[in-house]
Design an enzyme around this catalytic site. Structure first.
Site, PDB file in Angstrom:
ATOM      1  N   LYS B  76       1.008  -1.241   0.118  1.00 38.76           N
ATOM      2  CA  LYS B  76      -0.048  -0.067   0.069  1.00 38.76           C
ATOM      3  C   LYS B  76       0.931   1.201  -0.064  1.00 38.76           C
ATOM      4  O   LYS B  76       1.735   1.275   0.489  1.00 38.76           O
ATOM      5  CB  LYS B  76      -1.056  -0.082   1.207  1.00 38.76           C
ATOM      6  CG  LYS B  76      -1.927   0.991   1.251  1.00 38.76           C
ATOM      7  CD  LYS B  76      -2.716   0.868   2.725  1.00 38.76           C
ATOM      8  CE  LYS B  76      -3.919   2.039   2.697  1.00 38.76           C
ATOM      9  NZ  LYS B  76      -4.588   1.869   3.946  1.00 38.76           N
ATOM     10  N   SER B 151      -9.665   1.850   3.198  1.00 37.00           N
ATOM     11  CA  SER B 151      -8.911   2.719   2.207  1.00 37.00           C
ATOM     12  C   SER B 151      -7.975   1.900   1.355  1.00 37.00           C
ATOM     13  O   SER B 151      -7.181   2.408   0.515  1.00 37.00           O
ATOM     14  CB  SER B 151      -7.959   3.750   3.091  1.00 37.00           C
ATOM     15  OG  SER B 151      -7.192   2.991   3.845  1.00 37.00           O
ATOM     16  N   SER B 175      -9.637  -0.284   7.256  1.00 37.96           N
ATOM     17  CA  SER B 175      -9.105  -0.349   6.029  1.00 37.96           C
ATOM     18  C   SER B 175      -8.540  -1.446   5.198  1.00 37.96           C
ATOM     19  O   SER B 175      -8.262  -1.143   4.152  1.00 37.96           O
ATOM     20  CB  SER B 175      -8.019   0.918   6.152  1.00 37.96           C
ATOM     21  OG  SER B 175      -8.704   2.284   6.118  1.00 37.96           O
TER      22      SER B 175
END
Lengths: 96, 484
Positions: B76, B151, B175
């Site tokens: 990420k 997210s 997330s």
């Protein structure tokens, strides 16, 4: 709770170092007020004599030996700055 | 081939059926043809080099082969990667090249994993739909009109779409788990402190935790074996009580006690999610679990606590983005304060600004006690409520998200209503508990997830329960391209 006033939004934006456009301020006035009003839900809970929790580990002050370590590559660090002068990072004027 | 687990891929490497180099090359072809926008940055040359080294290890039957050697992985974009651009999906960090690796990245590199690139995400991990990214939204591979969740939307979408085998995400209020649920993959937030946060661009420091997104519970356990280590560079990291997270996953769960907190089944739950949840409970019961409904009355307050604490911590953490040390700069400004205000005003997106402002308000003098302190006190009560529940139960079982993947741009206009959908995932972050989401079914061609929440350090237990459920159902073997 009443809606936040425009002056209150401006005060928070100043504390946050955020320039906001007129349009943003108008939109945020309602959005932030709704969100903050929602927080008052917590008033339903009695927290007299309740300790605060800052984090969930049981760690207290974590110490380590004061040993020299390999520093970051200075050139790579400096290269990330938007404005540089040789080995220095240039910053805007602080004192008037 | 693109949809097998990392474990099966590793077996193929050992048997010399495929090489990491070829698999990695093919994945980059897939990524370049994909419209899902899962990656912000890719690093093909470096990845192919690492893949070659991995192949050499398999040729030599090297002793340092790990379950991740040669396995293509996405990181990420809020996790720092040395010499690879890291933006946290924000315009304000465009062009930032970290001079160091996050501890988890170092651990993956040492394990021989092949890092493909950086995963798209909500800006600074603030969002549940991946629409706040400055680099455009990620699409859900099951239906490209839908969001992948957030997210860690790029991470979950990429694992589901065969654009990596494993991804590392971060989870501050769901997330990892919510996008895993919406994309039909496994996602776990370990106990707070189990994985080092060094090099993770901080959002809410007391809530953030890095964790894996994978195609199976066993892959997830294998990743934890590599990243769940105490780190002197993160003072909140703790010693893992476990040597091997895979140890119990094949043990049956007869007699295990599972609590179903009724407050997690909210009024706005999608009927298909509810029906699927009831079905999932039957499966668990058939596996020998004792299931009981319980009440955690503070659940509805957890959301308010979260949306005070997370923005408060964020407003402090994001003060470092001043346009001086890295990222975006502006040309002309009279003085330093005007400069910073302009950089931050033009560099941060709407949701990030909203949260910085909320946090600044909650921390400002005159309001601190009413909001931030109050939230921290209620946090204490929520933790106590969980602790009491875990006296009687091994784990809690809940839906991961009350709703299925929703249409792009359908919820942008009402931040508060978007926040409400995090009700099932947020409490675990408030209390620092481990929680895992695994695929539990499909409705309207969209995946549904099931969540297990364990007591602090109950990570191994929830992996065991999740793995048993996975073997009994095989939902994790479906992918967007083989399902009809």
């Amino acid at each position: 709770m009443n809606d936040l006033t425009k002056d209150e939004i401006l005060k928070i934006s100043e504390l946050s170092y955020l320039d906001l456009t007129e349009e943003e301020i108008n939109k945020l006035q309602k959005e932030l007020s709704d969100i903050i009003r929602y927080f008052t839900l917590l008033n339903n809970i009695d927290t007299k004599n309740t300790e605060v929790t800052g984090h969930t580990t049981q760690a207290k002050s974590v110490m380590r030996d004061d040993e020299a370590r390999t520093p970051l590559n200075i050139e790579k660090v400096i290269n990330n700055a938007p404005q540089t002068d040789g080995k220095f990072i240039k910053v805007p004027r602080v004192l008037e | 081939m693109n949809f097998i687990t990392a474990k099966d891929l590793s077996t193929k490497f050992s048997k010399k059926e495929v090489s990491s180099y070829d698999v990695t090359k093919k994945i980059f072809e897939r990524i370049s043809e994909s419209k899902l926008n899962t990656y912000i940055t890719t690093c093909k040359d470096l990845a192919l080099e690492v893949a070659k080294e991995a192949d050499k290890k398999f040729e030599e039957n090297s002793s340092d082969i790990t379950p991740l050697t040669g396995v293509p992985i996405m990181i990420k974009d809020n996790i720092s990667t040395k010499d690879i651009e890291t933006t946290a999906a924000s315009k304000i960090l465009k062009g930032y090249i970290p001079p160091f690796d996050a501890t988890v990245v170092k651990q993956l590199n040492d394990a021989g994993a092949v890092i493909l690139g950086k995963g798209n995400m909500d800006e600074f991990a603030m969002g549940s739909s991946n629409e706040t990214s400055a680099y455009g939204p990620v699409l859900n591979p099951w239906d490209t009109n839908k969001v992948p969740g957030g997210s860690s939307g790029g991470a979950a979408s990429a694992v589901a779409a065969g654009e990596c085998f494993i991804a590392l995400g971060s989870d501050t209020g769901g997330s990892i788990r919510q996008p895993a649920s919406l994309c039909g993959v496994v996602g776990m937030k370990p106990t707070y402190g189990l994985v080092s946060r060094y090099g993770l661009i901080a959002f809410g420091s007391s809530l953030d935790q890095i964790g894996p997104i994978t195609r199976s519970v066993e892959d997830c356990s294998n990743v934890l074996n590599i990243i769940a280590k105490q780190d002197s560079l993160d003072a909140t990291s703790v010693n893992s009580p476990y040597e091997d997270f895979t140890e119990d996953i094949y043990k049956e769960i007869k007699g295990i006690k599972l609590g179903v907190p009724k407050e997690y089944i909210t009024e706005n739950i999608d009927s298909s999610v509810k029906a699927n949840f009831i079905q999932s409970l039957e499966i668990l019961s058939d596996l020998g679990a004792n299931i009981e409904e319980i009440s955690l009355p503070l659940t509805e307050y957890a959301l308010a606590v979260y949306y005070i604490i997370a923005p408060s911590e964020a407003s402090a953490n994001l003060s470092r983005f001043d346009g001086i040390k890295y990222g975006l700069g502006v040309k002309k400004a009279k003085n330093s304060s005007e400069y910073m205000r302009e950089v931050r005003g033009s560099g941060f997106g709407d949701e990030v600004k909203r949260r910085i402002l909320i946090g600044t308000y909650a921390l400002s003098s005159g309001y601190y006690d009413a909001y931030y302190k109050k939230a921290q006190q209620v946090r204490t009560l929520i933790i106590k409520e969980f602790n009491d529940a875990f006296k009687n139960f091994d784990a809690l079982v809940t839906p991961t998200s009350p709703i299925l993947a929703f249409d792009l741009e359908s919820k942008n206009n009402n931040p508060l209503s978007m926040y409400m959908n995090d009700i099932c995932t947020i409490p675990a972050n408030i209390a620092g508990l481990p929680a895992i989401s695994i695929p539990s079914g499909i409705s309207k061609k969209l995946p549904i997830g099931l969540q297990f929440i364990g007591p602090q350090f109950g990570d191994k237990k929830i992996l065991q329960i999740a793995s048993n459920f996975e073997r009994a159902t095989d939902w994790h073997k479906l992918n967007p391209f083989n399902y009809d």
